[in-house]
Design a protein around this motif. Structure first.
Motif, PDB file in Angstrom:
ATOM      1  N   MET A  94       0.850  -1.186   0.000  1.00  0.00           N
ATOM      2  CA  MET A  94       0.000   0.000   0.000  1.00  0.00           C
ATOM      3  C   MET A  94       0.885   1.235   0.000  1.00  0.00           C
ATOM      4  SD  MET A  94      -3.312   0.341   0.200  1.00  0.00           S
ATOM      5  CE  MET A  94      -4.404   1.712   0.210  1.00  0.00           C
ATOM      6  N   GLU A  95       0.492   2.230  -0.746  1.00  0.00           N
ATOM      7  CA  GLU A  95       1.288   3.437  -0.809  1.00  0.00           C
ATOM      8  C   GLU A  95       1.344   4.121   0.550  1.00  0.00           C
ATOM      9  OE1 GLU A  95      -2.900   4.687  -2.178  1.00  0.00           O
ATOM     10  OE2 GLU A  95      -1.622   2.960  -2.430  1.00  0.00           O
ATOM     11  N   SER A  96       2.415   4.857   0.785  1.00  0.00           N
ATOM     12  CA  SER A  96       2.573   5.499   2.091  1.00  0.00           C
ATOM     13  C   SER A  96       1.563   6.623   2.287  1.00  0.00           C
ATOM     14  CB  SER A  96       3.998   6.021   2.263  1.00  0.00           C
ATOM     15  OG  SER A  96       4.279   6.986   1.268  1.00  0.00           O
ATOM     16  N   ASN A  97       1.073   7.200   1.196  1.00  0.00           N
ATOM     17  CA  ASN A  97       0.046   8.233   1.293  1.00  0.00           C
ATOM     18  C   ASN A  97      -1.335   7.586   1.256  1.00  0.00           C
ATOM     19  OD1 ASN A  97       1.855  10.262   1.487  1.00  0.00           O
ATOM     20  ND2 ASN A  97       1.512  11.118  -0.529  1.00  0.00           N
ATOM     21  N   ALA A  98      -1.602   6.789   2.260  1.00  0.00           N
ATOM     22  CA  ALA A  98      -2.896   6.128   2.379  1.00  0.00           C
ATOM     23  C   ALA A  98      -3.270   6.084   3.854  1.00  0.00           C
ATOM     24  CB  ALA A  98      -2.838   4.715   1.816  1.00  0.00           C
ATOM     25  N   PHE A  99      -4.545   6.150   4.086  1.00  0.00           N
ATOM     26  CA  PHE A  99      -5.043   6.002   5.442  1.00  0.00           C
ATOM     27  C   PHE A  99      -5.027   4.521   5.812  1.00  0.00           C
ATOM     28  CE2 PHE A  99      -7.178   9.909   4.050  1.00  0.00           C
ATOM     29  CZ  PHE A  99      -6.875  10.743   5.110  1.00  0.00           C
ATOM     30  N   VAL A 100      -4.968   4.242   7.102  1.00  0.00           N
ATOM     31  CA  VAL A 100      -5.152   2.882   7.610  1.00  0.00           C
ATOM     32  C   VAL A 100      -6.373   2.929   8.510  1.00  0.00           C
ATOM     33  CG1 VAL A 100      -4.187   1.013   8.992  1.00  0.00           C
ATOM     34  CG2 VAL A 100      -2.682   2.371   7.518  1.00  0.00           C
ATOM     35  N   LEU A 101      -7.303   2.034   8.249  1.00  0.00           N
ATOM     36  CA  LEU A 101      -8.528   1.948   9.035  1.00  0.00           C
ATOM     37  C   LEU A 101      -8.509   0.650   9.824  1.00  0.00           C
ATOM     38  CD1 LEU A 101     -11.446   2.808   9.787  1.00  0.00           C
ATOM     39  CD2 LEU A 101     -12.207   1.537   7.763  1.00  0.00           C
ATOM     40  N   TYR A 102      -8.506   0.776  11.137  1.00  0.00           N
ATOM     41  CA  TYR A 102      -8.628  -0.385  12.014  1.00  0.00           C
ATOM     42  C   TYR A 102     -10.107  -0.540  12.337  1.00  0.00           C
ATOM     43  CZ  TYR A 102      -3.602  -0.109  12.519  1.00  0.00           C
ATOM     44  OH  TYR A 102      -2.255  -0.080  12.262  1.00  0.00           O
ATOM     45  N   SER A 103     -10.649  -1.725  12.069  1.00  0.00           N
ATOM     46  CA  SER A 103     -12.090  -1.935  12.217  1.00  0.00           C
ATOM     47  C   SER A 103     -12.356  -3.371  12.636  1.00  0.00           C
ATOM     48  CB  SER A 103     -12.786  -1.633  10.879  1.00  0.00           C
ATOM     49  OG  SER A 103     -12.383  -2.574   9.909  1.00  0.00           O
ATOM     50  N   ARG A 104     -13.619  -3.726  12.664  1.00  0.00           N
ATOM     51  CA  ARG A 104     -14.032  -5.102  12.925  1.00  0.00           C
ATOM     52  C   ARG A 104     -15.374  -5.336  12.255  1.00  0.00           C
ATOM     53  NH1 ARG A 104     -18.162  -5.444  16.705  1.00  0.00           N
ATOM     54  NH2 ARG A 104     -18.362  -3.643  18.087  1.00  0.00           N
ATOM     55  N   ASP A 105     -15.768  -6.598  12.152  1.00  0.00           N
ATOM     56  CA  ASP A 105     -17.067  -6.945  11.578  1.00  0.00           C
ATOM     57  C   ASP A 105     -18.189  -6.504  12.512  1.00  0.00           C
ATOM     58  OD1 ASP A 105     -16.046  -8.119   9.302  1.00  0.00           O
ATOM     59  OD2 ASP A 105     -16.010 -10.130  10.154  1.00  0.00           O
ATOM     60  N   LYS A 106     -19.374  -6.334  11.934  1.00  0.00           N
ATOM     61  CA  LYS A 106     -20.584  -5.986  12.685  1.00  0.00           C
ATOM     62  C   LYS A 106     -20.380  -4.729  13.521  1.00  0.00           C
ATOM     63  CE  LYS A 106     -22.077 -10.735  12.668  1.00  0.00           C
ATOM     64  NZ  LYS A 106     -21.962 -11.996  13.342  1.00  0.00           N
ATOM     65  N   CYS A 107     -19.851  -3.692  12.879  1.00  0.00           N
ATOM     66  CA  CYS A 107     -19.561  -2.428  13.541  1.00  0.00           C
ATOM     67  C   CYS A 107     -20.127  -1.298  12.678  1.00  0.00           C
ATOM     68  CB  CYS A 107     -18.043  -2.279  13.717  1.00  0.00           C
ATOM     69  SG  CYS A 107     -17.493  -0.643  14.210  1.00  0.00           S
ATOM     70  N   PRO A 108     -21.293  -0.763  13.044  1.00  0.00           N
ATOM     71  CA  PRO A 108     -21.898   0.299  12.239  1.00  0.00           C
ATOM     72  C   PRO A 108     -20.992   1.528  12.075  1.00  0.00           C
ATOM     73  CG  PRO A 108     -23.496  -0.579  13.790  1.00  0.00           C
ATOM     74  CD  PRO A 108     -22.167  -1.182  14.144  1.00  0.00           C
ATOM     75  N   LEU A 109     -20.256   1.906  13.121  1.00  0.00           N
ATOM     76  CA  LEU A 109     -19.355   3.049  12.983  1.00  0.00           C
ATOM     77  C   LEU A 109     -18.232   2.738  11.995  1.00  0.00           C
ATOM     78  CD1 LEU A 109     -18.957   4.491  16.603  1.00  0.00           C
ATOM     79  CD2 LEU A 109     -20.079   5.555  14.650  1.00  0.00           C
ATOM     80  N   CYS A 110     -17.788   1.491  11.955  1.00  0.00           N
ATOM     81  CA  CYS A 110     -16.753   1.087  11.002  1.00  0.00           C
ATOM     82  C   CYS A 110     -17.292   1.180   9.572  1.00  0.00           C
ATOM     83  CB  CYS A 110     -16.271  -0.329  11.280  1.00  0.00           C
ATOM     84  SG  CYS A 110     -15.533  -0.533  12.920  1.00  0.00           S
ATOM     85  N   ASP A 111     -18.536   0.748   9.383  1.00  0.00           N
ATOM     86  CA  ASP A 111     -19.155   0.840   8.053  1.00  0.00           C
ATOM     87  C   ASP A 111     -19.252   2.300   7.617  1.00  0.00           C
ATOM     88  OD1 ASP A 111     -19.412  -1.909   8.056  1.00  0.00           O
ATOM     89  OD2 ASP A 111     -21.511  -1.879   8.703  1.00  0.00           O
ATOM     90  N   LYS A 112     -19.615   3.166   8.547  1.00  0.00           N
ATOM     91  CA  LYS A 112     -19.700   4.594   8.231  1.00  0.00           C
ATOM     92  C   LYS A 112     -18.313   5.153   7.910  1.00  0.00           C
ATOM     93  CE  LYS A 112     -21.365   9.008   9.949  1.00  0.00           C
ATOM     94  NZ  LYS A 112     -20.764   9.891  10.892  1.00  0.00           N
TER      95      LYS A 112
END
Length: 80
Positions: free
Chosen positions: A1-19
């Motif tokens: 992944m390019e260094s100019n990218a966000f990293v999103l830490y998430s999990r399944d069944k997480c409405p805030l993660c989906d948003k």
């Protein structure tokens, strides 16, 4: 992944993660800056570190947002 990218830490069944994914996809469409998603359940250390904070957005090794992800704040970050 390019260094100019966000990293999103998430999990399944997480409405805030989906948003957060939706917001990051909108940012990507407008700016070309993508993101890599990492499920915190794949690593016990990540689960312990971020379990109560997710979703967590990192930019260049810094946690820039967690919980409710704000698109305008991410755009301001990219302007710097």
């Amino acid at each position: 992944m390019e260094s100019n990218a966000f990293v999103l830490y998430s999990r399944d069944k997480c409405p805030l993660c989906d948003k957060a994914k939706q917001v990051l996809n909108e940012v990507k469409a407008e700016s070309g800056i993508g993101f890599k998603e990492i499920d915190i359940h794949t690593d016990d250390d990540l689960l312990e570190k971020f379990g109560l904070m997710i979703p967590v957005v990192k930019w260049k090794d810094d946690i820039v947002q967690f919980g409710n992800v704000d698109k305008s704040a991410l755009n301001r970050l990219l302007e710097k």
